[in-house]
Motif scaffolding. Structure first.
Motif, PDB file in Angstrom:
ATOM      1  N   ALA A  40     -14.210  12.067  -8.853  1.00  0.00           N
ATOM      2  CA  ALA A  40     -15.332  11.138  -8.718  1.00  0.00           C
ATOM      3  C   ALA A  40     -15.270  10.505  -7.326  1.00  0.00           C
ATOM      4  O   ALA A  40     -14.662  11.060  -6.415  1.00  0.00           O
ATOM      5  CB  ALA A  40     -15.297  10.102  -9.830  1.00  0.00           C
ATOM      6  N   TYR A  41     -15.845   9.321  -7.174  1.00  0.00           N
ATOM      7  CA  TYR A  41     -16.042   8.736  -5.849  1.00  0.00           C
ATOM      8  C   TYR A  41     -14.855   7.892  -5.387  1.00  0.00           C
ATOM      9  O   TYR A  41     -14.188   7.235  -6.177  1.00  0.00           O
ATOM     10  CB  TYR A  41     -17.313   7.883  -5.863  1.00  0.00           C
ATOM     11  N   ALA A  42     -14.620   7.895  -4.075  1.00  0.00           N
ATOM     12  CA  ALA A  42     -13.510   7.154  -3.473  1.00  0.00           C
ATOM     13  C   ALA A  42     -13.827   5.663  -3.384  1.00  0.00           C
ATOM     14  O   ALA A  42     -14.960   5.221  -3.607  1.00  0.00           O
ATOM     15  CB  ALA A  42     -13.219   7.713  -2.082  1.00  0.00           C
ATOM     16  N   ILE A  43     -12.827   4.873  -3.025  1.00  0.00           N
ATOM     17  CA  ILE A  43     -12.942   3.417  -3.000  1.00  0.00           C
ATOM     18  C   ILE A  43     -14.060   2.939  -2.080  1.00  0.00           C
ATOM     19  O   ILE A  43     -14.827   2.035  -2.417  1.00  0.00           O
ATOM     20  CB  ILE A  43     -11.601   2.788  -2.569  1.00  0.00           C
ATOM     21  N   GLU A  44     -14.173   3.530  -0.900  1.00  0.00           N
ATOM     22  CA  GLU A  44     -15.155   3.049   0.073  1.00  0.00           C
ATOM     23  C   GLU A  44     -16.503   3.754  -0.043  1.00  0.00           C
ATOM     24  O   GLU A  44     -17.398   3.518   0.778  1.00  0.00           O
ATOM     25  CB  GLU A  44     -14.588   3.180   1.485  1.00  0.00           C
ATOM     26  N   ASP A  45     -16.667   4.615  -1.024  1.00  0.00           N
ATOM     27  CA  ASP A  45     -17.942   5.286  -1.224  1.00  0.00           C
ATOM     28  C   ASP A  45     -18.967   4.262  -1.746  1.00  0.00           C
ATOM     29  O   ASP A  45     -18.678   3.518  -2.677  1.00  0.00           O
ATOM     30  CB  ASP A  45     -17.778   6.418  -2.240  1.00  0.00           C
ATOM     31  N   PRO A  46     -20.151   4.207  -1.164  1.00  0.00           N
ATOM     32  CA  PRO A  46     -21.155   3.234  -1.630  1.00  0.00           C
ATOM     33  C   PRO A  46     -21.587   3.450  -3.072  1.00  0.00           C
ATOM     34  O   PRO A  46     -22.201   2.567  -3.676  1.00  0.00           O
ATOM     35  CB  PRO A  46     -22.326   3.456  -0.660  1.00  0.00           C
ATOM     36  N   ARG A  47     -21.262   4.603  -3.638  1.00  0.00           N
ATOM     37  CA  ARG A  47     -21.611   4.875  -5.034  1.00  0.00           C
ATOM     38  C   ARG A  47     -20.558   4.371  -6.021  1.00  0.00           C
ATOM     39  O   ARG A  47     -20.712   4.544  -7.233  1.00  0.00           O
ATOM     40  CB  ARG A  47     -21.831   6.380  -5.219  1.00  0.00           C
ATOM     41  N   ARG A  48     -19.488   3.754  -5.503  1.00  0.00           N
ATOM     42  CA  ARG A  48     -18.403   3.293  -6.379  1.00  0.00           C
ATOM     43  C   ARG A  48     -18.907   2.302  -7.428  1.00  0.00           C
ATOM     44  O   ARG A  48     -18.663   2.475  -8.630  1.00  0.00           O
ATOM     45  CB  ARG A  48     -17.302   2.645  -5.529  1.00  0.00           C
ATOM     46  N   ILE A  49     -19.587   1.253  -7.012  1.00  0.00           N
ATOM     47  CA  ILE A  49     -20.056   0.241  -7.965  1.00  0.00           C
ATOM     48  C   ILE A  49     -21.114   0.807  -8.911  1.00  0.00           C
ATOM     49  O   ILE A  49     -21.046   0.582 -10.129  1.00  0.00           O
ATOM     50  CB  ILE A  49     -20.545  -1.013  -7.223  1.00  0.00           C
ATOM     51  N   PRO A  50     -22.105   1.570  -8.427  1.00  0.00           N
ATOM     52  CA  PRO A  50     -23.043   2.192  -9.374  1.00  0.00           C
ATOM     53  C   PRO A  50     -22.356   3.101 -10.385  1.00  0.00           C
ATOM     54  O   PRO A  50     -22.752   3.136 -11.558  1.00  0.00           O
ATOM     55  CB  PRO A  50     -23.989   2.983  -8.464  1.00  0.00           C
ATOM     56  N   ASP A  61       0.840  -1.194   0.000  1.00  0.00           N
ATOM     57  CA  ASP A  61       0.000   0.000   0.000  1.00  0.00           C
ATOM     58  C   ASP A  61       0.881   1.252   0.000  1.00  0.00           C
ATOM     59  O   ASP A  61       0.838   2.083   0.907  1.00  0.00           O
ATOM     60  CB  ASP A  61      -0.918  -0.013   1.225  1.00  0.00           C
ATOM     61  N   ILE A  62       1.685   1.343  -1.045  1.00  0.00           N
ATOM     62  CA  ILE A  62       2.616   2.464  -1.228  1.00  0.00           C
ATOM     63  C   ILE A  62       2.565   2.860  -2.692  1.00  0.00           C
ATOM     64  O   ILE A  62       2.582   1.991  -3.566  1.00  0.00           O
ATOM     65  CB  ILE A  62       4.074   2.076  -0.877  1.00  0.00           C
ATOM     66  N   GLY A  63       2.501   4.138  -2.970  1.00  0.00           N
ATOM     67  CA  GLY A  63       2.481   4.583  -4.356  1.00  0.00           C
ATOM     68  C   GLY A  63       3.061   5.972  -4.496  1.00  0.00           C
ATOM     69  O   GLY A  63       3.609   6.541  -3.545  1.00  0.00           O
ATOM     70  N   SER A  64       2.921   6.524  -5.687  1.00  0.00           N
ATOM     71  CA  SER A  64       3.522   7.836  -5.948  1.00  0.00           C
ATOM     72  C   SER A  64       2.903   8.938  -5.098  1.00  0.00           C
ATOM     73  O   SER A  64       3.547   9.954  -4.837  1.00  0.00           O
ATOM     74  CB  SER A  64       3.392   8.171  -7.433  1.00  0.00           C
ATOM     75  N   ARG A  65       1.654   8.766  -4.632  1.00  0.00           N
ATOM     76  CA  ARG A  65       1.037   9.801  -3.812  1.00  0.00           C
ATOM     77  C   ARG A  65       1.678   9.891  -2.428  1.00  0.00           C
ATOM     78  O   ARG A  65       1.438  10.845  -1.691  1.00  0.00           O
ATOM     79  CB  ARG A  65      -0.463   9.566  -3.665  1.00  0.00           C
ATOM     80  N   ASP A  66       2.469   8.886  -2.048  1.00  0.00           N
ATOM     81  CA  ASP A  66       3.119   8.881  -0.739  1.00  0.00           C
ATOM     82  C   ASP A  66       4.489   9.542  -0.767  1.00  0.00           C
ATOM     83  O   ASP A  66       5.180   9.594   0.265  1.00  0.00           O
ATOM     84  CB  ASP A  66       3.236   7.446  -0.230  1.00  0.00           C
ATOM     85  N   GLU A  67       4.882  10.053  -1.912  1.00  0.00           N
ATOM     86  CA  GLU A  67       6.182  10.719  -2.030  1.00  0.00           C
ATOM     87  C   GLU A  67       6.096  12.166  -1.557  1.00  0.00           C
ATOM     88  O   GLU A  67       5.098  12.850  -1.770  1.00  0.00           O
ATOM     89  CB  GLU A  67       6.636  10.694  -3.490  1.00  0.00           C
ATOM     90  N   LYS A  68       7.169  12.623  -0.943  1.00  0.00           N
ATOM     91  CA  LYS A  68       7.309  14.041  -0.628  1.00  0.00           C
ATOM     92  C   LYS A  68       7.701  14.772  -1.917  1.00  0.00           C
ATOM     93  O   LYS A  68       8.132  14.148  -2.891  1.00  0.00           O
ATOM     94  CB  LYS A  68       8.370  14.233   0.445  1.00  0.00           C
ATOM     95  N   THR A 109      -8.269  -6.663  -0.261  1.00  0.00           N
ATOM     96  CA  THR A 109      -7.903  -6.773   1.149  1.00  0.00           C
ATOM     97  C   THR A 109      -7.274  -5.484   1.659  1.00  0.00           C
ATOM     98  O   THR A 109      -7.590  -5.019   2.761  1.00  0.00           O
ATOM     99  CB  THR A 109      -6.938  -7.957   1.356  1.00  0.00           C
ATOM    100  N   LEU A 110      -6.383  -4.890   0.864  1.00  0.00           N
ATOM    101  CA  LEU A 110      -5.742  -3.642   1.288  1.00  0.00           C
ATOM    102  C   LEU A 110      -6.720  -2.470   1.285  1.00  0.00           C
ATOM    103  O   LEU A 110      -6.712  -1.637   2.189  1.00  0.00           O
ATOM    104  CB  LEU A 110      -4.547  -3.324   0.385  1.00  0.00           C
ATOM    105  N   ASP A 111      -7.566  -2.403   0.269  1.00  0.00           N
ATOM    106  CA  ASP A 111      -8.456  -1.252   0.128  1.00  0.00           C
ATOM    107  C   ASP A 111      -9.675  -1.316   1.043  1.00  0.00           C
ATOM    108  O   ASP A 111     -10.106  -0.298   1.591  1.00  0.00           O
ATOM    109  CB  ASP A 111      -8.935  -1.130  -1.323  1.00  0.00           C
ATOM    110  N   LEU A 112     -10.245  -2.516   1.207  1.00  0.00           N
ATOM    111  CA  LEU A 112     -11.518  -2.645   1.915  1.00  0.00           C
ATOM    112  C   LEU A 112     -11.417  -3.450   3.203  1.00  0.00           C
ATOM    113  O   LEU A 112     -12.378  -3.497   3.978  1.00  0.00           O
ATOM    114  CB  LEU A 112     -12.559  -3.300   0.998  1.00  0.00           C
TER     115      LEU A 112
END
Length: 410
Positions: free
Chosen positions: A247-257, A33-40, A365-368
């Protein structure tokens, strides 16, 4: 999903395994759970550079030995970096499963970042940047992230900048791993014909001895979006355009719709509304599609197409017409049913890929914190209403929410 096994080690590492008895191929890998957004700011491109450097030497292997370890038995070894994830993974005959398990553990946790290899790989990444810059259909996607997310880390190019990549030294990689690697925020996932008892045995052998690295590593949430309309002149022969916004985040209930709405508008099917309205009816484009990428705290929606310079305005108007249809006309019962069946069919076929399943187990598993079963997702899709889609269209697909980036020939 009930047909997978989960084993959590004392150091926090989670091991997921799905047994597929009829296959001879094993797919396995680490998802961090590391990506480019975690860079300073000064670290832009460091996560992706680490992905490259993991193959360049460990405490007990040189680059040649890493690259040769699986190739000699017909296996494949690879990696990728996204805004929020790094993955090291392999596919090979399951008879060589332990060989791959040990190698992936070694390059993920024991890289030494040799200075000579850093210099060589620096040149490789600078060439990778040039390759993307010479491909406007790729470059515009990276630049559009910066348009939407402005000065936030989500807007930074995963490859980094020429200045940042040219500055990294061994200590920078070591510091980045120290700041970001958390054993409870990484997963080892596998799909193979092996019994879970064997996977568990190897996890105890190779992963249990790793020291726990725990503690919070917060991410700065994105905020302050402002719509942008940007045109850039380039030495190209075709115009390229991207239209989109948050748009909507991973845990937003509107993600699948919203996935369903996006699939109807510009998904991979040749019967998507954008493909029918722009390519099939008028022949204005070769490719036109829409995408939706959910992140931890936000998401990104975008429509891409390439066309002749003189046809840009006409194509944009046709796209806007389709967006307006979604905002103003609710789907009828038959059309809504067909749209749902199409998405569920596409998802079911994607689940046939064992390699894709290996990554789905880890990412979910990491996201939810759990793995969504396909039946659970299907139930959510079946429950979607036309009014729900109409409401989302009027929230995300509005002129006020959509930025525009155009590359046009000089």
């Amino acid at each position: 999903m009930s047909d997978y096994d989960l084993y959590e080690l004392p150091n926090g590492i989670r091991v997921l395994h799905k047994q597929v008895v009829h296959t001879k191929i094993a797919h396995l890998g680490f998802l961090l759970d590391i990506g480019s957004r975690d860079e300073k700011p000064a670290q832009q491109g460091l996560a992706h550079f680490w992905e490259h450097m993991a193959f360049k030497g460990t405490e007990k292997r040189k680059s040649f030995h890493i690259l040769n370890r699986l190739e000699t038995v017909g296996g494949e070894l690879n990696a990728y970096t996204t805004k929020e994830k790094i993955c090291f993974y392999a596919s090979l005959l399951s008879t060589h499963f332990e060989r791959a398990f040990e190698l992936l553990t070694d390059l993920t946790f024991n890289s030494v970042f040799p200075e000579k290899e850093i210099e060589k790989e620096r040149g490789v990444i600078l060439e990778e940047m040039s390759m993307y810059q010479d491909a406007p259909e790729d470059a515009i996607i990276d630049d559009f992230d910066d348009v939407v997310f402005a000065k936030h880390a989500l807007g930074h190019n995963i490859l980094g900048t020429r200045e940042s990549v040219s500055s990294f030294q061994q200590a920078d990689f070591q510091q980045f791993l120290k700041e970001n690697v958390r054993t409870d925020r990484l997963v080892f996932s596998t799909v193979s014909n092996l019994p879970f008892s064997e996977v568990k045995r190897l996890a105890d052998k190779y992963l249990a001895p790793l020291p726990a690295q725990l503690g919070a590593r917060p991410r700065t949430p994105f905020s302050g979006y402002q719509r942008v309309n940007q045109l850039e002149r380039k030495p190209i022969t075709q115009a390229h355009c991207l239209i989109g916004g948050p748009a909507y985040a991973i845990e937003d209930p509107r993600r699948i719709p919203f996935f369903l709405l996006n699939n109807l508008l510009g998904g991979p099917g040749m019967n998507s509304r954008l493909n029918l309205a722009v390519r099939e009816k008028y022949g204005l484009v070769y490719t036109i599609d829409s995408t939706y990428s959910p992140y931890t705290d936000t998401g990104l929606f975008g429509i891409y197409f390439g066309t002749e310079k003189k046809q840009v305005n006409r194509t944009v108007s046709l796209v806007q017409k389709e967006l307006k249809r979604l905002r103003e006309q609710a789907l009828g019962t038959a059309q809504l049913h067909t749209t749902k069946e199409q998405l569920m069919g596409q998802m079911a076929m994607a689940e046939e890929s064992n390699g894709g399943m290996m990554q789905l187990l880890a990412k979910s598993t990491l996201d939810l914190g759990r793995v969504e079963s396909i039946n659970e997702i299907f139930d959510r899709i079946r429950a979607i209403t036309s009014s729900e889609l109409l409401e989302m269209a009027n929230e995300v697909l509005t002129d006020d929410n959509l930025s525009v980036l155009q590359y046009v020939p000089e």
